[in-house]
Write a protein that holds these residues in place. Structure first.
Motif, PDB file in Angstrom:
ATOM      1  N   PRO A  28     -10.606   2.801   3.711  1.00 36.78           N
ATOM      2  CA  PRO A  28      -9.815   3.226   4.410  1.00 36.78           C
ATOM      3  C   PRO A  28      -9.768   4.370   5.015  1.00 36.78           C
ATOM      4  CG  PRO A  28     -10.062   3.524   2.386  1.00 36.78           C
ATOM      5  CD  PRO A  28     -10.983   2.702   3.187  1.00 36.78           C
ATOM      6  N   LYS A  29      -8.911   4.943   6.176  1.00 35.31           N
ATOM      7  CA  LYS A  29      -9.196   6.154   6.906  1.00 35.31           C
ATOM      8  C   LYS A  29      -9.449   7.373   5.735  1.00 35.31           C
ATOM      9  CE  LYS A  29      -6.918   4.736  11.045  1.00 35.31           C
ATOM     10  NZ  LYS A  29      -6.091   4.530  11.821  1.00 35.31           N
ATOM     11  N   GLN A  30      -9.989   8.551   5.937  1.00 36.89           N
ATOM     12  CA  GLN A  30      -9.891   9.619   4.720  1.00 36.89           C
ATOM     13  C   GLN A  30      -8.325  10.154   5.980  1.00 36.89           C
ATOM     14  OE1 GLN A  30     -11.966   9.405   2.642  1.00 36.89           O
ATOM     15  NE2 GLN A  30     -12.043   7.659   3.025  1.00 36.89           N
ATOM     16  N   THR A  31      -8.111  10.584   6.286  1.00 35.69           N
ATOM     17  CA  THR A  31      -7.483  11.164   6.980  1.00 35.69           C
ATOM     18  C   THR A  31      -6.089  10.308   7.906  1.00 35.69           C
ATOM     19  OG1 THR A  31      -8.492  13.548   6.746  1.00 35.69           O
ATOM     20  CG2 THR A  31      -6.488  13.220   7.931  1.00 35.69           C
ATOM     21  N   VAL A  32      -4.466  10.336   7.847  1.00 36.00           N
ATOM     22  CA  VAL A  32      -4.313   9.847   8.561  1.00 36.00           C
ATOM     23  C   VAL A  32      -3.319  10.886   9.320  1.00 36.00           C
ATOM     24  CG1 VAL A  32      -2.043   8.394   8.289  1.00 36.00           C
ATOM     25  CG2 VAL A  32      -3.738   7.385   7.091  1.00 36.00           C
ATOM     26  N   THR A  33      -3.088  10.603  10.531  1.00 32.82           N
ATOM     27  CA  THR A  33      -2.500  11.779  11.106  1.00 32.82           C
ATOM     28  C   THR A  33      -0.819  10.885  11.795  1.00 32.82           C
ATOM     29  OG1 THR A  33      -4.214  12.747  12.132  1.00 32.82           O
ATOM     30  CG2 THR A  33      -2.545  13.558  13.088  1.00 32.82           C
ATOM     31  N   HIS A  34       0.052  12.078  11.808  1.00 30.10           N
ATOM     32  CA  HIS A  34       1.141  12.183  12.112  1.00 30.10           C
ATOM     33  C   HIS A  34       1.884  12.644  13.806  1.00 30.10           C
ATOM     34  CE1 HIS A  34       5.405  11.812  11.810  1.00 30.10           C
ATOM     35  NE2 HIS A  34       5.561  10.282  11.515  1.00 30.10           N
ATOM     36  N   VAL A  35       2.323  12.613  14.398  1.00 30.51           N
ATOM     37  CA  VAL A  35       2.458  13.437  15.770  1.00 30.51           C
ATOM     38  C   VAL A  35       3.615  12.845  15.059  1.00 30.51           C
ATOM     39  CG1 VAL A  35       2.444  13.974  17.540  1.00 30.51           C
ATOM     40  CG2 VAL A  35       0.970  13.544  16.481  1.00 30.51           C
ATOM     41  N   HIS A  36       5.577  14.255  15.383  1.00 35.34           N
ATOM     42  CA  HIS A  36       6.110  14.251  15.199  1.00 35.34           C
ATOM     43  C   HIS A  36       6.940  14.631  17.018  1.00 35.34           C
ATOM     44  CE1 HIS A  36      10.137  14.571  13.868  1.00 35.34           C
ATOM     45  NE2 HIS A  36      10.502  15.379  14.859  1.00 35.34           N
ATOM     46  N   LEU A  37       7.351  14.047  17.629  1.00 32.95           N
ATOM     47  CA  LEU A  37       7.162  14.473  19.162  1.00 32.95           C
ATOM     48  C   LEU A  37       8.999  14.358  19.897  1.00 32.95           C
ATOM     49  CD1 LEU A  37       5.563  12.307  21.191  1.00 32.95           C
ATOM     50  CD2 LEU A  37       4.776  14.062  20.970  1.00 32.95           C
ATOM     51  N   ALA A  52      -5.212   6.824  -5.718  1.00 29.64           N
ATOM     52  CA  ALA A  52      -4.708   6.371  -7.646  1.00 29.64           C
ATOM     53  C   ALA A  52      -4.548   4.649  -8.215  1.00 29.64           C
ATOM     54  CB  ALA A  52      -2.584   5.660  -6.902  1.00 29.64           C
ATOM     55  N   VAL A  53      -5.003   4.928  -9.227  1.00 30.63           N
ATOM     56  CA  VAL A  53      -5.466   3.391 -10.313  1.00 30.63           C
ATOM     57  C   VAL A  53      -4.365   2.336 -10.139  1.00 30.63           C
ATOM     58  CG1 VAL A  53      -6.944   2.694 -12.298  1.00 30.63           C
ATOM     59  CG2 VAL A  53      -7.266   4.894 -11.078  1.00 30.63           C
ATOM     60  N   GLU A  54      -3.306   2.909 -10.220  1.00 31.36           N
ATOM     61  CA  GLU A  54      -2.249   2.241 -11.201  1.00 31.36           C
ATOM     62  C   GLU A  54      -1.706   0.810  -9.509  1.00 31.36           C
ATOM     63  OE1 GLU A  54      -1.807   5.459 -10.543  1.00 31.36           O
ATOM     64  OE2 GLU A  54      -2.732   6.619 -12.945  1.00 31.36           O
ATOM     65  N   TYR A  55      -2.143   1.480  -8.738  1.00 31.15           N
ATOM     66  CA  TYR A  55      -1.685   0.624  -7.544  1.00 31.15           C
ATOM     67  C   TYR A  55      -2.239   0.270  -6.199  1.00 31.15           C
ATOM     68  CZ  TYR A  55       0.336   5.119  -5.835  1.00 31.15           C
ATOM     69  OH  TYR A  55       0.508   6.493  -6.246  1.00 31.15           O
ATOM     70  N   GLY A  56      -3.167   1.414  -6.326  1.00 28.17           N
ATOM     71  CA  GLY A  56      -3.948   1.244  -4.540  1.00 28.17           C
ATOM     72  C   GLY A  56      -4.502   2.531  -3.909  1.00 28.17           C
ATOM     73  N   CYS A  57      -3.373   3.974  -3.397  1.00 30.39           N
ATOM     74  CA  CYS A  57      -3.782   4.717  -2.722  1.00 30.39           C
ATOM     75  C   CYS A  57      -2.953   5.647  -2.669  1.00 30.39           C
ATOM     76  CB  CYS A  57      -5.083   4.568  -1.434  1.00 30.39           C
ATOM     77  SG  CYS A  57      -4.712   4.019   0.123  1.00 30.39           S
ATOM     78  N   GLU A  58      -2.973   6.329  -2.295  1.00 30.28           N
ATOM     79  CA  GLU A  58      -2.125   7.648  -1.864  1.00 30.28           C
ATOM     80  C   GLU A  58      -2.741   8.608  -0.337  1.00 30.28           C
ATOM     81  OE1 GLU A  58       0.109   8.960  -4.694  1.00 30.28           O
ATOM     82  OE2 GLU A  58      -0.763  10.244  -4.734  1.00 30.28           O
ATOM     83  N   TYR A  59      -1.255   9.311   0.904  1.00 29.02           N
ATOM     84  CA  TYR A  59      -1.953   9.821   1.036  1.00 29.02           C
ATOM     85  C   TYR A  59      -0.969  10.668   1.293  1.00 29.02           C
ATOM     86  CZ  TYR A  59      -4.662   6.462   4.396  1.00 29.02           C
ATOM     87  OH  TYR A  59      -5.800   5.824   4.918  1.00 29.02           O
ATOM     88  N   ARG A  60      -1.674  12.075   1.068  1.00 26.65           N
ATOM     89  CA  ARG A  60      -0.946  13.236   0.568  1.00 26.65           C
ATOM     90  C   ARG A  60      -1.274  14.634   1.435  1.00 26.65           C
ATOM     91  NH1 ARG A  60       0.792  14.153  -4.499  1.00 26.65           N
ATOM     92  NH2 ARG A  60       0.718  13.651  -5.989  1.00 26.65           N
ATOM     93  N   LEU A  61      -0.008  15.315   2.174  1.00 28.83           N
ATOM     94  CA  LEU A  61       0.237  16.203   2.660  1.00 28.83           C
ATOM     95  C   LEU A  61      -0.555  17.044   3.183  1.00 28.83           C
ATOM     96  CD1 LEU A  61       1.616  16.827   5.097  1.00 28.83           C
ATOM     97  CD2 LEU A  61       2.978  17.738   3.999  1.00 28.83           C
ATOM     98  N   ARG A  62      -2.088  17.424   3.729  1.00 26.54           N
ATOM     99  CA  ARG A  62      -2.412  18.428   3.629  1.00 26.54           C
ATOM    100  C   ARG A  62      -2.238  19.850   3.663  1.00 26.54           C
ATOM    101  NH1 ARG A  62      -6.652  18.394   8.562  1.00 26.54           N
ATOM    102  NH2 ARG A  62      -7.498  16.485   7.459  1.00 26.54           N
ATOM    103  N   VAL A  63      -1.968  20.812   2.600  1.00 24.10           N
ATOM    104  CA  VAL A  63      -1.636  21.998   3.296  1.00 24.10           C
ATOM    105  C   VAL A  63      -2.131  22.845   3.501  1.00 24.10           C
ATOM    106  CG1 VAL A  63      -0.738  23.995   1.493  1.00 24.10           C
ATOM    107  CG2 VAL A  63      -0.598  21.470   0.796  1.00 24.10           C
ATOM    108  N   GLU A  64      -1.998  23.281   5.418  1.00 22.04           N
ATOM    109  CA  GLU A  64      -2.467  23.832   5.951  1.00 22.04           C
ATOM    110  C   GLU A  64      -2.706  25.289   5.153  1.00 22.04           C
ATOM    111  OE1 GLU A  64      -4.253  22.658   8.425  1.00 22.04           O
ATOM    112  OE2 GLU A  64      -3.033  20.733   8.461  1.00 22.04           O
ATOM    113  N   ASP A  65      -4.158  26.332   5.834  1.00 21.91           N
ATOM    114  CA  ASP A  65      -3.357  27.637   5.726  1.00 21.91           C
ATOM    115  C   ASP A  65      -2.874  28.288   6.595  1.00 21.91           C
ATOM    116  OD1 ASP A  65      -4.300  26.725   2.991  1.00 21.91           O
ATOM    117  OD2 ASP A  65      -6.478  27.388   3.317  1.00 21.91           O
TER     118      ASP A  65
END
Length: 65
Positions: A28-37, A52-65
């Protein structure tokens, strides 16, 4: 019956999105990028992989500093 492998998105514009796959991806990709245009400036969000052991995996929004 085989249970689907579920990928969830948490936070940002993809919050609540759920993708279902027949089996887990081999690498799986370690990071997914979403571009809003939509009619304005380009906005980029990055989602980082977490398992997530219960169902697979999840992608969480990265908090930019």
């Amino acid at each position: 019956m085989t249970q689907a492998y579920v990928v969830r998105f948490v936070g940002g514009p993809l919050d609540g999105r759920v993708d279902s796959h027949a089996k887990p991806p081999e690498s799986p990709k370690q990071t997914v990028t979403h571009v809003h245009l939509h009619g304005g400036p380009k906005i980029v969000h990055h989602y980082d992989l977490q398992y997530a052991v219960e169902y697979g995996c999840e992608y969480r929004l990265r908090v930019e500093d």
